[in-house]
Write a protein that holds these residues in place. Structure first.
Motif, PDB file in Angstrom:
ATOM      1  N   UNK A  26    -115.871  10.425 -50.715  1.00 15.37           N
ATOM      2  CA  UNK A  26    -114.552  10.542 -51.470  1.00 15.37           C
ATOM      3  C   UNK A  26    -113.645   9.334 -51.131  1.00 15.37           C
ATOM      4  N   UNK A  27    -112.927   8.844 -52.036  1.00 14.92           N
ATOM      5  CA  UNK A  27    -112.033   7.838 -52.042  1.00 14.92           C
ATOM      6  C   UNK A  27    -111.138   7.721 -50.719  1.00 14.92           C
ATOM      7  N   UNK A  28    -110.925   9.052 -50.467  1.00 11.89           N
ATOM      8  CA  UNK A  28    -109.761   9.243 -49.513  1.00 11.89           C
ATOM      9  C   UNK A  28    -110.355   9.462 -47.979  1.00 11.89           C
ATOM     10  N   UNK A  29    -111.654   9.711 -48.048  1.00  9.83           N
ATOM     11  CA  UNK A  29    -112.324  10.184 -46.725  1.00  9.83           C
ATOM     12  C   UNK A  29    -112.025   9.137 -45.770  1.00  9.83           C
ATOM     13  N   UNK A  30    -111.779   9.548 -44.456  1.00  8.63           N
ATOM     14  CA  UNK A  30    -111.290   8.876 -43.176  1.00  8.63           C
ATOM     15  C   UNK A  30    -112.457   8.335 -42.582  1.00  8.63           C
ATOM     16  N   UNK A  31    -112.710   7.080 -42.452  1.00  2.00           N
ATOM     17  CA  UNK A  31    -113.791   6.526 -41.792  1.00  2.00           C
ATOM     18  C   UNK A  31    -113.584   6.261 -40.041  1.00  2.00           C
TER      19      UNK A  31
ATOM     20  N   UNK B 197    -122.467  16.238 -45.903  1.00  2.00           N
ATOM     21  CA  UNK B 197    -123.084  15.588 -44.954  1.00  2.00           C
ATOM     22  C   UNK B 197    -122.243  14.459 -44.067  1.00  2.00           C
ATOM     23  N   UNK B 198    -122.429  14.158 -42.766  1.00  2.00           N
ATOM     24  CA  UNK B 198    -121.915  13.048 -42.246  1.00  2.00           C
ATOM     25  C   UNK B 198    -123.045  11.839 -42.834  1.00  2.00           C
ATOM     26  N   UNK B 199    -122.122  10.785 -43.069  1.00  2.00           N
ATOM     27  CA  UNK B 199    -122.659   9.327 -43.528  1.00  2.00           C
ATOM     28  C   UNK B 199    -122.248   8.248 -42.569  1.00  2.00           C
ATOM     29  N   UNK B 200    -123.340   7.468 -42.173  1.00  2.00           N
ATOM     30  CA  UNK B 200    -123.194   6.361 -41.304  1.00  2.00           C
ATOM     31  C   UNK B 200    -123.514   4.837 -41.902  1.00  2.00           C
ATOM     32  N   UNK B 201    -122.588   4.121 -41.683  1.00  2.00           N
ATOM     33  CA  UNK B 201    -122.694   2.733 -42.218  1.00  2.00           C
ATOM     34  C   UNK B 201    -122.943   1.652 -41.118  1.00  2.00           C
ATOM     35  N   UNK B 202    -124.022   0.732 -41.448  1.00  2.00           N
ATOM     36  CA  UNK B 202    -123.943  -0.342 -40.506  1.00  2.00           C
ATOM     37  C   UNK B 202    -123.811  -1.703 -41.120  1.00  2.00           C
ATOM     38  N   UNK B 203    -123.523  -2.914 -40.198  1.00  2.00           N
ATOM     39  CA  UNK B 203    -123.220  -4.045 -41.073  1.00  2.00           C
ATOM     40  C   UNK B 203    -124.337  -4.440 -41.814  1.00  2.00           C
TER      41      UNK B 203
ATOM     42  N   UNK C   5    -129.176  -4.597 -31.669  1.00  2.00           N
ATOM     43  CA  UNK C   5    -128.581  -5.615 -30.807  1.00  2.00           C
ATOM     44  C   UNK C   5    -126.979  -5.561 -30.443  1.00  2.00           C
ATOM     45  N   UNK C   6    -126.518  -4.312 -30.762  1.00  2.00           N
ATOM     46  CA  UNK C   6    -125.006  -4.211 -30.845  1.00  2.00           C
ATOM     47  C   UNK C   6    -124.089  -4.359 -32.088  1.00  2.00           C
ATOM     48  N   UNK C   7    -123.722  -2.984 -32.480  1.00  2.00           N
ATOM     49  CA  UNK C   7    -122.964  -3.134 -33.782  1.00  2.00           C
ATOM     50  C   UNK C   7    -122.046  -2.135 -33.760  1.00  2.00           C
ATOM     51  N   UNK C   8    -120.668  -2.122 -34.593  1.00  4.60           N
ATOM     52  CA  UNK C   8    -120.097  -1.032 -34.667  1.00  4.60           C
ATOM     53  C   UNK C   8    -120.566  -0.428 -36.104  1.00  4.60           C
ATOM     54  N   UNK C   9    -120.453   1.029 -35.968  1.00  2.12           N
ATOM     55  CA  UNK C   9    -121.051   1.732 -36.540  1.00  2.12           C
ATOM     56  C   UNK C   9    -119.755   2.680 -37.412  1.00  2.12           C
ATOM     57  N   UNK C  10    -119.796   2.681 -38.586  1.00  2.00           N
ATOM     58  CA  UNK C  10    -118.750   3.575 -39.476  1.00  2.00           C
ATOM     59  C   UNK C  10    -119.304   4.630 -39.756  1.00  2.00           C
ATOM     60  N   UNK C  11    -118.566   5.799 -39.487  1.00  2.24           N
ATOM     61  CA  UNK C  11    -119.046   7.095 -39.895  1.00  2.24           C
ATOM     62  C   UNK C  11    -117.879   7.765 -40.824  1.00  2.24           C
TER      63      UNK C  11
END
Ligand code: ZN
Length: 801
Positions: free
Chosen positions: A584-589, A625-631, A599-605
Motif C-alpha cells: 500500500x502507498x501508505x504502508x509504514x516501512x 504478508x511481511x515484505x522485505x527489501x534489500x539494497x 556483508x552488512x546492509x539495512x533491510x526495509x520491512x
C-alpha cells in the motif's frame, strides 16, 4: 593547470625533465580540480572492503581470465613470442589487458604490491614487443591471421569508423599508460603510448586521414596524454576526432550530427557517455563553449527523461542504446555496467566545469546502485546489463566473451577515492561521504581532512578540519538532493511523501545556519586545527515515484534510503516470489541493519500483500504478508531469483502468482542448456507482442534450422485437448522469428505420439496460436519446433488444457 602539473610531477620529479615534449604551462583546464585519489585514504566499512576485494580478488582474477581467454596470447603472438595465428574473439580484446593494468596501477597506489608490480612490468614488456616499429599497436592486425577478423579491414584504419576499434584500443592504452606512470613513476608503458599517439598525430588530422573513431574513448585518452606530456598535438587531435564526427554517419555511434549540433542522448550508451566525457575534457582544456552548450543540453535530456532510478543509462539491448524519452523498461533494462561507469566519469566532469552539486547527485546515485551492482560481493562475478526486475533469467557471469564491463569495474573501483573531494584555489568541496583521511593543498596552505561516518546507513558525517596553520578558506559541503526532496534533478523522479525532514549542520557542536550555493553549504571562516563540522542528514525510508510518462513504473514505487535504492528479492520473501507483491502507498516501512546479511546492509520491512491467480475465476486472491527489501546493488548474490525495484501499489500493476494449471504445475524440459529460461513459458504473463523483451521468454538463439522441443511432464495424468503458444519474435533486428512449423506429441506407453489435431497448426506473431486435438489421457506433452533456415525461434508462453 599548475595543479595538474604538480599532480603528475609529484610522483616523478626526477624523470619529468626527460619527457619528450617541453612542459609548457597549460593555459586552461577545469576550473575545479579533483583531489587525486592518492591523497584520499578511505577507511570506512562500506567502500574500503569493496576496494580490498577488488585488489585481492578481482584484479588477479581478471588478469588470469585475460590469460585463459587468449588476450595475453594475442600480444605474445603479435610480439612473435608465440607461434600460430590464433586470436581471441574480438578486436577490442587488447583493452581488457589495458584496463586491468590501469586498475592494478591505481590499486598499487592505494596499497603497495611488489609482486603485482613485477607481473605488470613483464606484461608491459610483452605489449612493447607487440608494438610495430612505427608505433602501431593492435594485435588483431599485427598477428597477421590467415583469416583476418571481418571487422578489421585489409588496411590500417580502413574500418575504424565502423568496427575495427583500433582507436578504441589506443584510448584505453593511453589511460592505462598515464595511470601506470603516475602510480609507479615508470615510463615503460607511457613510452609505448607516446609512440602510438605520435603515429596517430602523423596519420589523422585535416588533410590527412579524416575519420572519426567508431567507438569513442581515444578523446579522453589523448586529453590525459596531453596533461601528462604537455604535447599540445594530442589535445588538437582529440578535438579533431570530435569535430570530424558527423553528420554523415549513424546515430548508433553519435555520428549522424556534428557533435556541437547534438542536444539529446542517442545511440550506443557507452560510446555516448565516453564522448560526452571527452567533450567536457576538451571544453575545459580549450575553453570551447559550443561543446559545453551541447553537453549541457544532453545532460538535461538524460536526467529528465532517460535515467533509471539506479543511475543506469541505456534502456535497450537493441544497439545497447538510449531509448526514447521515458522508455525505461525494467526487466529488459540494459543499463550496461560500462555505461554506469561512463555516467560517473561524465557527471564528475560536469561538476568540475560547473561546480554544481546536482551532477554529484547523479554520480552518487549511479555509484551506489547501477554501477556497484555490476560486481558480486565476492568480486568475481559480473553483470553486463543491470536489469531492475528479474524472474530468474538474470545472473552474474564468471566471464563474458565481451569483457568490457568486467575490466572496467576492475579499473574503476580503486580510483573511487578521487571522487570524494575537489578544490578550487581556497574552496574545498566535500562531494561524497565515506570515512577517510586526506591531505589537500589549498592556496592558503595544506589541510588534513578527516571524515568519520557510517554512511550510507547513517546520515551523520563528521568532518574534522586540520589546517597546517589556521587560515581562511571555504568548505563547500554537498547537501545531497535526496536530503531535500529532490532525488534526481528535474521531474523524472519524486518522493511520494512531500514531508521534508530537518537537516542539521553543526560547527564544533553548535548548530549553524548556513547559506547554500549550487547545492553546497558554504562554510567560509578562519579554520583552525581540530575544527569539526557535523552534518546530520535525514536518513529516512522514502517511496519514490516515477514521472507518469514512464509507463513501466505506473502504479509502482521504489524504496530509497539516502543514496541507496532498494529492491525486493526472492530469498527474503515468501515462496521466493516478489513479482506478486503489492504494498500500500501508505504502508509504514521500518529499516534495520543486518550485520550478517550480504556483508552488512539495512533491510526495509513493510506490511504488504501477495496476489495469486485462481482456477476458474478471474478474481485475484490477495493475502497479507511481511515484505522485505534489500539494497539493489546487493541482489543476485544468492543464486538466480526473482527481483523487482519498482513495487506495485496498484492491483493493476501486480503480476500475480500463476494459478495451478496443468502447465504451471508441470516440470519443464527442453532441448536447451539454460534451465533459467524454462519457467518463462508457464508464468502466465501475456506479452504485449511477440518482441516484448520485458517479460521472460525462452529461445534457442543462436541455433538455426534445427528441430527443437519443449516438454511438460505433468504432476499427474491429465486429459488434454488444447495447446496455445505465444511465439517470441524479435525481428527485424534480433535473431528470432516464428518457427517454420511445429507439432504437439503426447506420451503413450513411453513413446511420443503426435496428437490428432482438429484445427490447423497456425503460426502467427503477436497473439496466442491455438490448436485443438482429439482428447488424450497422458502424463506428458511435447512440442516439436522446426526453426527457420536463417533464424532461431523462441516461446513466450505455452498453455495446455
Ligand atoms: Zn561493458
Amino acid at each position: 593547470m599548475m595543479i595538474n602539473k604538480q599532480k603528475a610531477v609529484g610522483v616523478l620529479a626526477l624523470s619529468w625533465a626527460a619527457l619528450t615534449s617541453p612542459v609548457l604551462a597549460q593555459q586552461k583546464d577545469y576550473p575545479i580540480q579533483p583531489v587525486a585519489f592518492t591523497s584520499v585514504h578511505v577507511n570506512d566499512n562500506f567502500w574500503q572492503p569493496k576496494m580490498e576485494v577488488n585488489a585481492t580478488v578481482t584484479i588477479p582474477y581478471v588478469l588470469a581470465q585475460c590469460k585463459a581467454n587468449g588476450r595475453m596470447d594475442n600480444f605474445l603472438r603479435a610480439a612473435k613470442k608465440l607461434d600460430g595465428d590464433k586470436l581471441s574473439e574480438f578486436p577490442f580484446d587488447d583493452t581488457d589487458v589495458y584496463k586491468a593494468i590501469e586498475g592494478a596501477s591505481y590499486s598499487m597506489q592505494n596499497k603497495r604490491n611488489p609482486q603485482l608490480d613485477k607481473s605488470i612490468d613483464s606484461l608491459i614488456s610483452i605489449i612493447g614487443a607487440a608494438q610495430e616499429p612505427d608505433g602501431y599497436l593492435y594485435t588483431f592486425r599485427t598477428v597477421n591471421a590467415k583469416k583476418p577478423h571481418e571487422w578489421i579491414g585489409s588496411k590500417r584504419w580502413e574500418k575504424e569508423e565502423d568496427l575495427s576499434h583500433e582507436l578504441y584500443n589506443a584510448g584505453h592504452l593511453y589511460e592505462a599508460a598515464v595511470a601506470h606512470y603516475q602510480a609507479t613513476g615508470k615510463r615503460t608503458l607511457l613510452n609505448i603510448a607516446i609512440k602510438n599517439a605520435d603515429l596517430l598525430v602523423k596519420t589523422f588530422g585535416p588533410g590527412k586521414i579524416e575519420e572519426y573513431p567508431g567507438h569513442q574513448i581515444v578523446e579522453i585518452g589523448l586529453s590525459k596524454m596531453y596533461r601528462v606530456t604537455g604535447n599540445k598535438q594530442y589535445l588538437d587531435l582529440a578535438k579533431f576526432f570530435l569535430d570530424v564526427r558527423g553528420p554523415k554517419g549513424d546515430a548508433y555511434n553519435q555520428a549522424d550530427k556534428k557533435v556541437v549540433d547534438q542536444h539529446e542522448a542517442e545511440g550506443h550508451a557507452v560510446r555516448a557517455a565516453y564522448m560526452y566525457t571527452g567533450m567536457a575534457d576538451i571544453a575545459a582544456l580549450t575553453g570551447n563553449t559550443q561543446y559545453l552548450a551541447a553537453i549541457d543540453d544532453i545532460w538535461s535530456d538524460v536526467v529528465t527523461k532517460k535515467l533509471y532510478i539506479t543511475g543506469g543509462i541505456g534502456a535497450t539491448g537493441a544497439g545497447e542504446a538510449f531509448g526514447e524519452a521515458y522508455q525505461l523498461p525494467n526487466m529488459s533494462a540494459y543499463a550496461e555496467t560500462c555505461a554506469a561507469i561512463g555516467n560517473v566519469y561524465w557527471n564528475n566532469r560536469m561538476f568540475l566545469l560547473h561546480g554544481d552539486s546536482k551532477y554529484i547527485d547523479v554520480l552518487e546515485r549511479t555509484l551506489y546502485n547501477g554501477l556497484l551492482s555490476g560486481v558480486s560481493l565476492s568480486g568475481n562475478r559480473f553483470f553486463y546489463p543491470n536489469p531492475l526486475a528479474s524472474m530468474f533469467q538474470h545472473q552474474r557471469s564468471a566471464w563474458i566473451s565481451c569483457a568490457c564491463c568486467i575490466s572496467n569495474m576492475t579499473r574503476f573501483l580503486p580510483s573511487l577515492p578521487g571522487y570524494v573531494y575537489a578544490k578550487n584555489k581556497n574552496d574545498l568541496y566535500v562531494n561524497l561521504f565515506m570515512s577517510n583521511s586526506s591531505n589537500i593543498k589549498l592556496t592558503s596552505g595544506n589541510v588534513n581532512i578527516v571524515q568519520q561516518t557510517d554512511y550510507p546507513w547513517k546520515g551523520r558525517v563528521d568532518i574534522t578540519v586540520n589546517p597546517d596553520k589556521a587560515g581562511e578558506f571555504t568548505l563547500r559541503v554537498r547537501i545531497p538532493g535526496w536530503a531535500k526532496q529532490q532525488p534526481v534533478p528535474g521531474d523524472l523522479y519524486t518522493f511520494m511523501d512531500k514531508k521534508s525532514f530537518p537537516l542539521t549542520l553543526m560547527i564544533n557542536g553548535q548548530a549553524k545556519s548556513f547559506e547554500t550555493e549550487k547545492g553546497y553549504a558554504v562554510l567560509k571562516r578562519t579554520w583552525k586545527k581540530g575544527d569539526k563540522v557535523s552534518l546530520l542528514l535525514p536518513m529516512e525510508t522514502e517511496k519514490v515515484l516515477a514521472n507518469p510518462q514512464v509507463k513501466d513504473d505506473r502504479g509502482r514505487f521504489a524504496f530509497e534510503r539516502g543514496p541507496i535504492v532498494y529492491c525486493l528479492e526472492g530469498p527474503d520473501n515468501k515462496d521466493s516470489l516478489v513479482q506478486n507483491i503489492l504494498i500500500d502507498k501508505n504502508a509504514i516501512a521500518d529499516a534495520n541493519y543486518h550485520a550478517d546479511l550480504l556483508n552488512g546492509v539495512d533491510v526495509i520491512s513493510a506490511e504488504g500483500k501477495s496476489a495469486k491467480r485462481q482456477l476458474k475465476t478471474d478474481s485475484i486472491l490477495q493475502t497479507d504478508q511481511m515484505v522485505k527489501a534489500i539494497p539493489y546493488y546487493a541482489w543476485a548474490n544468492r543464486g538466480p531469483s526473482e527481483m523487482t525495484v519498482w513495487i506495485p501499489y496498484e492491483t493493476s500493476a501486480v503480476r500475480p502468482k500463476p494459478a495451478p494449471t496443468i502447465a504451471s504445475t508441470s516440470k519443464v524440459s527442453a532441448s536447451l542448456k539454460n534451465v533459467r529460461m524454462f519457467a518463462a513459458i508457464k508464468d502466465q504473463y501475456e506479452p504485449a507482442n511477440s518482441k516484448d523483451t520485458n517479460y521472460p521468454y525462452l529461445h534457442w538463439w543462436p541455433a538455426k534450422n534445427t528441430n527443437e522441443f519443449v516438454q511438460y511432464d505433468f504432476d499427474a495424468e491429465h486429459t488434454v485437448n488444447e495447446s496455445k503458444v505465444y511465439w517470441y519474435d524479435d525481428g527485424p533486428w534480433g535473431g528470432c522469428r516464428i518457427p517454420v512449423s511445429y507439432k504437439i506429441l503426447y506420451k503413450k506407453d513411453g513413446q511420443w505420439v503426435p496428437v490428432k489435431n482438429t484445427t490447423p497448426y497456425a503460426i502467427s506473431k503477436d497473439s496466442f496460436n491455438v490448436v485443438t486435438f482429439e482428447p488424450v489421457v497422458t502424463t506428458a506433452l511435447r512440442m516439436e519446433i522446426q526453426l527457420p533456415v536463417d533464424n532461431s525461434s523462441g516461446i513466450h508462453e505455452w498453455a495446455v488444457k
